[in-house]
Design a protein around this motif. Structure first.
Motif, PDB file in Angstrom:
ATOM      1  N   ALA A  46       0.877  -1.175   0.000  1.00  0.00           N
ATOM      2  CA  ALA A  46       0.000   0.000   0.000  1.00  0.00           C
ATOM      3  C   ALA A  46       0.909   1.218   0.000  1.00  0.00           C
ATOM      4  CB  ALA A  46      -0.909  -0.003   1.218  1.00  0.00           C
ATOM      5  N   LEU A  98      -3.802   6.384  -0.720  1.00  0.00           N
ATOM      6  CA  LEU A  98      -3.211   5.049  -0.673  1.00  0.00           C
ATOM      7  C   LEU A  98      -3.602   4.230  -1.905  1.00  0.00           C
ATOM      8  CD1 LEU A  98      -3.771   4.355   3.099  1.00  0.00           C
ATOM      9  CD2 LEU A  98      -1.536   4.211   1.968  1.00  0.00           C
ATOM     10  N   TYR A 141      -2.731   0.389  -4.030  1.00  0.00           N
ATOM     11  CA  TYR A 141      -2.196  -0.967  -3.874  1.00  0.00           C
ATOM     12  C   TYR A 141      -1.448  -1.330  -5.145  1.00  0.00           C
ATOM     13  CZ  TYR A 141      -2.213  -5.973  -2.663  1.00  0.00           C
ATOM     14  OH  TYR A 141      -1.868  -7.266  -2.362  1.00  0.00           O
ATOM     15  N   ILE A 179      -1.902  -1.009  12.399  1.00  0.00           N
ATOM     16  CA  ILE A 179      -1.851   0.393  11.981  1.00  0.00           C
ATOM     17  C   ILE A 179      -1.800   1.289  13.210  1.00  0.00           C
ATOM     18  CG2 ILE A 179      -2.930   2.208  10.620  1.00  0.00           C
ATOM     19  CD1 ILE A 179      -4.437   0.043   9.092  1.00  0.00           C
ATOM     20  N   ASP A 212       0.912   6.273  11.872  1.00  0.00           N
ATOM     21  CA  ASP A 212       0.873   5.937  10.444  1.00  0.00           C
ATOM     22  C   ASP A 212      -0.082   6.869   9.702  1.00  0.00           C
ATOM     23  OD1 ASP A 212       2.507   3.857  11.216  1.00  0.00           O
ATOM     24  OD2 ASP A 212       0.990   2.299  10.971  1.00  0.00           O
ATOM     25  N   GLY A 231       4.260   3.055   7.727  1.00  0.00           N
ATOM     26  CA  GLY A 231       3.949   2.057   8.753  1.00  0.00           C
ATOM     27  C   GLY A 231       5.071   1.681   9.684  1.00  0.00           C
ATOM     28  N   HIS A 263       3.356  -1.476   5.621  1.00  0.00           N
ATOM     29  CA  HIS A 263       2.190  -1.761   4.770  1.00  0.00           C
ATOM     30  C   HIS A 263       2.620  -2.470   3.482  1.00  0.00           C
ATOM     31  CE1 HIS A 263       0.307   0.851   7.600  1.00  0.00           C
ATOM     32  NE2 HIS A 263      -0.703   1.235   6.850  1.00  0.00           N
ATOM     33  N   LEU A 318      -4.622  -6.091   3.031  1.00  0.00           N
ATOM     34  CA  LEU A 318      -3.634  -5.064   2.699  1.00  0.00           C
ATOM     35  C   LEU A 318      -4.110  -4.224   1.518  1.00  0.00           C
ATOM     36  CD1 LEU A 318      -0.826  -3.793   3.129  1.00  0.00           C
ATOM     37  CD2 LEU A 318       0.110  -5.585   1.638  1.00  0.00           C
ATOM     38  N   ALA A 326      -6.109  -0.995   2.390  1.00  0.00           N
ATOM     39  CA  ALA A 326      -5.458  -0.080   3.333  1.00  0.00           C
ATOM     40  C   ALA A 326      -6.162   1.270   3.404  1.00  0.00           C
ATOM     41  CB  ALA A 326      -3.991   0.108   2.956  1.00  0.00           C
ATOM     42  N   ALA A 341      -9.095   0.915   5.584  1.00  0.00           N
ATOM     43  CA  ALA A 341      -8.681   0.734   6.976  1.00  0.00           C
ATOM     44  C   ALA A 341      -8.300   2.065   7.613  1.00  0.00           C
ATOM     45  CB  ALA A 341      -7.511  -0.244   7.044  1.00  0.00           C
ATOM     46  N   HIS A 342      -7.557   2.896   6.887  1.00  0.00           N
ATOM     47  CA  HIS A 342      -7.178   4.206   7.407  1.00  0.00           C
ATOM     48  C   HIS A 342      -8.421   5.080   7.621  1.00  0.00           C
ATOM     49  CE1 HIS A 342      -2.609   4.736   6.960  1.00  0.00           C
ATOM     50  NE2 HIS A 342      -2.852   3.431   6.887  1.00  0.00           N
ATOM     51  N   LEU A 368      -4.054  -4.948   9.206  1.00  0.00           N
ATOM     52  CA  LEU A 368      -4.044  -5.342   7.802  1.00  0.00           C
ATOM     53  C   LEU A 368      -3.379  -6.712   7.665  1.00  0.00           C
ATOM     54  CD1 LEU A 368      -2.690  -2.027   6.188  1.00  0.00           C
ATOM     55  CD2 LEU A 368      -5.077  -2.786   6.233  1.00  0.00           C
TER      56      LEU A 368
END
Length: 321
Positions: free
Chosen positions: A4, A15, A17, A39, A43, A60, A92, A298, A301, A304-305, A319
């Motif tokens: 990520a 972000l 991937y 995380i 980060d 990360g 990450h 992952l 990401a 997730a953030h 992740l």
């Protein structure tokens, strides 16, 4: 490897991937195949405004996994060993290069996802309470952002360390209720109540002896206002992302103190290294609980953030590649 990455600072949407080159193994380091990324609040702060040390940048601090390569000067670690790791960036991703000194063996059978979340999170909370907060048995503790990773750790460590009354703040009654099983005595919903006023009320107007503040901004002045005579604030972050402007004079009348805490400044010392290993071992024995709120892929990401920044989580967000 897949990672990520981002090319510019900004919100979670920066972000991407992508495929990036595999990292090289330093003579004094190792390469791990990442199995879990915990995380950190740092980060998200780095993604938002931190320097891009590489381009594209892999952000990360914390990740855990299996060692797949060992540097020529490393003798205490071996291929196939599971370790939790910390570094300035690079978590990450599917592979990670880290100094051997920043690795902690994971006891056999312990959940790698939980181990990934211990070094910075629990190590920071421990330093805030004991190394800089100088917590003594029977003293009162207030944990700002009690549902954060550091908050969850601090509540448990304060209880284990013999604290008397433990208070914590969070954005909802529901999140506060979930913290009671970890040792919380009273929660303060900061969206509804003034934290300093409530802290004084709950301590018979004495105030709090030790405060762990990972929020900063205007919250920091509230922490100072909540202190007891000779009370101590350990300021450990800027999750609120607002300027830290405090009235230093407000500390004088009560002989209060404010300490800035940054685990990274001492993470290479024997004291911190050994303490983190002990915390991992204690968690593996069931003496500490690592709370994982949600697990994302992952490749997710950015989601997730965004979830972390929604302030809905209790504990860590992880992740997995």
């Amino acid at each position: 490897m897949k990672a990520a990455v981002y090319y510019e600072n900004g919100g979670p949407e920066v972000l991407k991937y992508e495929e990036v080159p595999d990292p090289a193994c330093h003579a004094k380091g190792v390469i791990i195949r990442v199995e879990a990324v915990a995380i950190e609040g740092g980060d998200t702060l780095n993604r938002w405004r931190g320097p891009l040390m590489t381009k594209p940048h892999v952000v990360g601090y914390q990740a855990a996994g299996e060692i797949v390569e060992v540097g020529s000067e490393v003798t205490h670690l071996c291929v196939g060993q599971k370790v939790a790791t910390v570094n300035n960036w690079g978590s990450h991703a599917e592979l990670r290069s880290v100094p051997a000194r920043n690795c902690w063996p994971i006891p056999d059978g312990y959940d790698v996802k939980k181990a990934a979340a211990i070094p910075v999170t629990f190590g920071t909370a421990h330093d805030c309470l004991f190394e800089f907060g100088r917590l003594k048995k029977g003293e009162t503790v207030l944990v700002q952002a009690g549902a954060s990773g550091v908050g969850v750790a601090a509540i448990q460590l304060a209880r284990r360390g013999g604290a008397g009354l433990i208070l914590a703040t969070a954005s909802s009654d529901e999140r506060l209720e979930r913290l009671k099983a970890l040792g919380l005595d009273h929660g303060i919903n900061y969206t509804r109540d003034d934290v300093a006023t409530e802290a004084k009320r709950l301590t018979d107007n004495k105030g709090v002896d030790v405060i762990v503040d990972s929020v900063g901004g205007p919250t920091l002045q509230g922490s100072i206002n909540a202190l007891a005579y000779r009370g101590r604030v350990s300021m450990v972050g800027a999750a609120g992302r607002e300027p830290m402007v405090v009235d230093v004079g407000s500390m004088m009348g009560g002989n209060r103190s404010l300490s800035g805490v940054f685990l990274g400044a001492e993470i290479g010392t024997d004291r911190v290294h050994d303490n983190i290993q002990q915390l991992i071992d204690d968690a593996a024995k069931g003496e500490l609980e690592v709370v994982i709120d949600k697990v994302f892929k992952l490749s997710e990401a950015a989601d997730a953030h965004a979830y972390i920044e929604s302030r809905a989580a209790v504990g860590r967000v992880v992740l997995v590649p």
